[in-house]
Design a protein around this motif. Structure first.
Motif, PDB file in Angstrom:
ATOM      1  N   ASP A  48      -4.328  17.576 -17.755  1.00 37.66           N
ATOM      2  CA  ASP A  48      -4.575  16.210 -18.231  1.00 37.66           C
ATOM      3  C   ASP A  48      -3.347  15.683 -18.977  1.00 37.66           C
ATOM      4  O   ASP A  48      -2.911  16.276 -19.964  1.00 37.66           O
ATOM      5  CB  ASP A  48      -5.790  16.209 -19.155  1.00 37.66           C
ATOM      6  CG  ASP A  48      -6.279  14.821 -19.506  1.00 37.66           C
ATOM      7  OD1 ASP A  48      -5.571  13.827 -19.221  1.00 37.66           O
ATOM      8  OD2 ASP A  48      -7.377  14.727 -20.075  1.00 37.66           O
ATOM      9  N   PRO A  49      -2.773  14.552 -18.514  1.00 40.28           N
ATOM     10  CA  PRO A  49      -1.593  13.987 -19.183  1.00 40.28           C
ATOM     11  C   PRO A  49      -1.943  13.126 -20.393  1.00 40.28           C
ATOM     12  O   PRO A  49      -1.195  12.229 -20.773  1.00 40.28           O
ATOM     13  CB  PRO A  49      -0.940  13.160 -18.071  1.00 40.28           C
ATOM     14  CG  PRO A  49      -2.084  12.714 -17.228  1.00 40.28           C
ATOM     15  CD  PRO A  49      -3.067  13.850 -17.267  1.00 40.28           C
ATOM     16  N   TYR A  50      -3.072  13.419 -21.033  1.00 42.67           N
ATOM     17  CA  TYR A  50      -3.541  12.625 -22.167  1.00 42.67           C
ATOM     18  C   TYR A  50      -2.518  12.563 -23.302  1.00 42.67           C
ATOM     19  O   TYR A  50      -2.310  11.499 -23.888  1.00 42.67           O
ATOM     20  CB  TYR A  50      -4.871  13.190 -22.679  1.00 42.67           C
ATOM     21  CG  TYR A  50      -5.409  12.459 -23.873  1.00 42.67           C
ATOM     22  CD1 TYR A  50      -6.075  11.244 -23.695  1.00 42.67           C
ATOM     23  CD2 TYR A  50      -5.244  12.941 -25.162  1.00 42.67           C
ATOM     24  CE1 TYR A  50      -6.564  10.550 -24.783  1.00 42.67           C
ATOM     25  CE2 TYR A  50      -5.728  12.244 -26.255  1.00 42.67           C
ATOM     26  CZ  TYR A  50      -6.386  11.051 -26.062  1.00 42.67           C
ATOM     27  OH  TYR A  50      -6.863  10.358 -27.131  1.00 42.67           O
ATOM     28  N   ALA A  51      -1.859  13.673 -23.609  1.00 38.32           N
ATOM     29  CA  ALA A  51      -0.878  13.675 -24.702  1.00 38.32           C
ATOM     30  C   ALA A  51       0.271  12.720 -24.401  1.00 38.32           C
ATOM     31  O   ALA A  51       0.750  12.008 -25.286  1.00 38.32           O
ATOM     32  CB  ALA A  51      -0.344  15.091 -24.934  1.00 38.32           C
ATOM     33  N   MET A  52       0.693  12.668 -23.153  1.00 34.19           N
ATOM     34  CA  MET A  52       1.760  11.748 -22.768  1.00 34.19           C
ATOM     35  C   MET A  52       1.279  10.301 -22.911  1.00 34.19           C
ATOM     36  O   MET A  52       2.010   9.441 -23.393  1.00 34.19           O
ATOM     37  CB  MET A  52       2.208  12.000 -21.328  1.00 34.19           C
ATOM     38  CG  MET A  52       3.325  11.078 -20.890  1.00 34.19           C
ATOM     39  SD  MET A  52       3.899  11.411 -19.212  1.00 34.19           S
ATOM     40  CE  MET A  52       2.442  11.005 -18.271  1.00 34.19           C
ATOM     41  N   TYR A 100      13.883   9.043 -24.757  1.00 31.24           N
ATOM     42  CA  TYR A 100      14.284  10.163 -23.912  1.00 31.24           C
ATOM     43  C   TYR A 100      14.732  11.384 -24.707  1.00 31.24           C
ATOM     44  O   TYR A 100      15.306  12.298 -24.148  1.00 31.24           O
ATOM     45  CB  TYR A 100      15.427   9.741 -22.980  1.00 31.24           C
ATOM     46  CG  TYR A 100      14.982   8.731 -21.966  1.00 31.24           C
ATOM     47  CD1 TYR A 100      14.171   9.102 -20.920  1.00 31.24           C
ATOM     48  CD2 TYR A 100      15.355   7.406 -22.079  1.00 31.24           C
ATOM     49  CE1 TYR A 100      13.743   8.180 -19.993  1.00 31.24           C
ATOM     50  CE2 TYR A 100      14.929   6.479 -21.152  1.00 31.24           C
ATOM     51  CZ  TYR A 100      14.120   6.870 -20.109  1.00 31.24           C
ATOM     52  OH  TYR A 100      13.708   5.963 -19.203  1.00 31.24           O
ATOM     53  N   SER A 101      14.459  11.434 -25.991  1.00 30.80           N
ATOM     54  CA  SER A 101      14.952  12.547 -26.796  1.00 30.80           C
ATOM     55  C   SER A 101      14.261  13.845 -26.420  1.00 30.80           C
ATOM     56  O   SER A 101      13.164  13.860 -25.869  1.00 30.80           O
ATOM     57  CB  SER A 101      14.741  12.261 -28.284  1.00 30.80           C
ATOM     58  OG  SER A 101      13.371  12.365 -28.613  1.00 30.80           O
ATOM     59  N   ASP A 102      14.904  14.955 -26.760  1.00 32.70           N
ATOM     60  CA  ASP A 102      14.347  16.270 -26.495  1.00 32.70           C
ATOM     61  C   ASP A 102      13.015  16.480 -27.207  1.00 32.70           C
ATOM     62  O   ASP A 102      12.207  17.288 -26.783  1.00 32.70           O
ATOM     63  CB  ASP A 102      15.328  17.369 -26.917  1.00 32.70           C
ATOM     64  CG  ASP A 102      16.524  17.442 -26.006  1.00 32.70           C
ATOM     65  OD1 ASP A 102      16.396  17.007 -24.841  1.00 32.70           O
ATOM     66  OD2 ASP A 102      17.565  17.933 -26.437  1.00 32.70           O
ATOM     67  N   LYS A 103      12.801  15.723 -28.271  1.00 34.11           N
ATOM     68  CA  LYS A 103      11.544  15.842 -29.020  1.00 34.11           C
ATOM     69  C   LYS A 103      10.354  15.602 -28.099  1.00 34.11           C
ATOM     70  O   LYS A 103       9.304  16.205 -28.278  1.00 34.11           O
ATOM     71  CB  LYS A 103      11.555  14.815 -30.153  1.00 34.11           C
ATOM     72  CG  LYS A 103      10.297  14.778 -30.977  1.00 34.11           C
ATOM     73  CD  LYS A 103      10.421  13.740 -32.076  1.00 34.11           C
ATOM     74  CE  LYS A 103       9.166  13.636 -32.883  1.00 34.11           C
ATOM     75  NZ  LYS A 103       9.269  12.627 -33.911  1.00 34.11           N
ATOM     76  N   TYR A 104      10.514  14.762 -27.093  1.00 39.22           N
ATOM     77  CA  TYR A 104       9.400  14.401 -26.236  1.00 39.22           C
ATOM     78  C   TYR A 104       9.375  15.161 -24.922  1.00 39.22           C
ATOM     79  O   TYR A 104       8.423  15.071 -24.195  1.00 39.22           O
ATOM     80  CB  TYR A 104       9.430  12.893 -25.944  1.00 39.22           C
ATOM     81  CG  TYR A 104       9.329  12.101 -27.218  1.00 39.22           C
ATOM     82  CD1 TYR A 104       8.178  12.144 -27.986  1.00 39.22           C
ATOM     83  CD2 TYR A 104      10.390  11.344 -27.676  1.00 39.22           C
ATOM     84  CE1 TYR A 104       8.082  11.446 -29.170  1.00 39.22           C
ATOM     85  CE2 TYR A 104      10.299  10.650 -28.858  1.00 39.22           C
ATOM     86  CZ  TYR A 104       9.145  10.691 -29.592  1.00 39.22           C
ATOM     87  OH  TYR A 104       9.056  10.006 -30.766  1.00 39.22           O
ATOM     88  N   THR A 105      10.392  15.912 -24.598  1.00 40.73           N
ATOM     89  CA  THR A 105      10.414  16.612 -23.313  1.00 40.73           C
ATOM     90  C   THR A 105       9.525  17.832 -23.313  1.00 40.73           C
ATOM     91  O   THR A 105       9.227  18.373 -22.272  1.00 40.73           O
ATOM     92  CB  THR A 105      11.854  17.024 -22.908  1.00 40.73           C
ATOM     93  OG1 THR A 105      12.378  17.852 -23.924  1.00 40.73           O
ATOM     94  CG2 THR A 105      12.713  15.811 -22.689  1.00 40.73           C
ATOM     95  N   SER A 106       9.042  18.271 -24.478  1.00 38.28           N
ATOM     96  CA  SER A 106       8.248  19.488 -24.519  1.00 38.28           C
ATOM     97  C   SER A 106       6.755  19.220 -24.340  1.00 38.28           C
ATOM     98  O   SER A 106       5.973  20.150 -24.285  1.00 38.28           O
ATOM     99  CB  SER A 106       8.480  20.209 -25.844  1.00 38.28           C
ATOM    100  OG  SER A 106       8.046  19.410 -26.912  1.00 38.28           O
ATOM    101  N   ILE A 107       6.355  17.974 -24.228  1.00 41.63           N
ATOM    102  CA  ILE A 107       4.922  17.679 -24.073  1.00 41.63           C
ATOM    103  C   ILE A 107       4.491  18.064 -22.673  1.00 41.63           C
ATOM    104  O   ILE A 107       5.149  17.777 -21.701  1.00 41.63           O
ATOM    105  CB  ILE A 107       4.659  16.179 -24.317  1.00 41.63           C
ATOM    106  CG1 ILE A 107       4.838  15.889 -25.783  1.00 41.63           C
ATOM    107  CG2 ILE A 107       3.250  15.802 -23.873  1.00 41.63           C
ATOM    108  CD1 ILE A 107       4.571  14.488 -26.148  1.00 41.63           C
ATOM    109  N   HIS A 108       3.368  18.706 -22.574  1.00 38.88           N
ATOM    110  CA  HIS A 108       2.799  19.070 -21.274  1.00 38.88           C
ATOM    111  C   HIS A 108       1.311  19.217 -21.364  1.00 38.88           C
ATOM    112  O   HIS A 108       0.697  19.136 -22.326  1.00 38.88           O
ATOM    113  CB  HIS A 108       3.433  20.317 -20.693  1.00 38.88           C
ATOM    114  CG  HIS A 108       3.560  21.473 -21.642  1.00 38.88           C
ATOM    115  ND1 HIS A 108       4.501  21.501 -22.628  1.00 38.88           N
ATOM    116  CD2 HIS A 108       2.877  22.628 -21.747  1.00 38.88           C
ATOM    117  CE1 HIS A 108       4.397  22.655 -23.283  1.00 38.88           C
ATOM    118  NE2 HIS A 108       3.414  23.331 -22.772  1.00 38.88           N
TER     119      HIS A 108
END
Length: 108
Positions: A48-52, A100-108
């Motif tokens: 579920d992409p809810y966090a995104m 686009y920061s790395d802070k947000y690339t870890s969400i899954h």
């Protein structure tokens, strides 16, 4: 064509299940950023992409509408419609760095 979708809306498909988690979020953001106002993209995800969705609603409130097509257990399919374009900012590098920061690339 889905119920309620207008004929002038472009619909594309993007599957992210086979992209490594650390690259997936940035690719989804690139896809969403490339949409024109009124365009719809269907994403297929392995969870579920809810966090995104929540994160995007905080970063860019009201810019996207989400409609779940399928909710697991193996695939989550979501139609995401861009309802308006990102505002033009004179110095957009701050917004781009945030978005686009790395802070947000870890969400899954």
């Amino acid at each position: 064509m889905s119920k309620g979708r207008q004929q002038n809306e472009r619909k594309s498909y993007s599957g992210y299940k086979n992209i490594p988690h650390r690259e997936r979020y940035a690719k989804i953001l690139d896809t969403l950023d490339s949409l024109n106002e009124g365009d719809v993209v269907e994403i297929i995800h392995d969870h579920d992409p809810y966090a995104m969705k929540e994160q995007l609603s905080q970063i860019m409130p009201g810019m996207f509408e989400w409609s779940y097509i399928e909710k697991g257990p193996y695939d989550w399919r979501v139609d995401i419609k861009k309802v308006f374009k990102k505002p033009q900012i004179q110095n957009s590098s701050h917004m781009d760095n945030l978005f686009y920061s790395d802070k947000y690339t870890s969400i899954h």
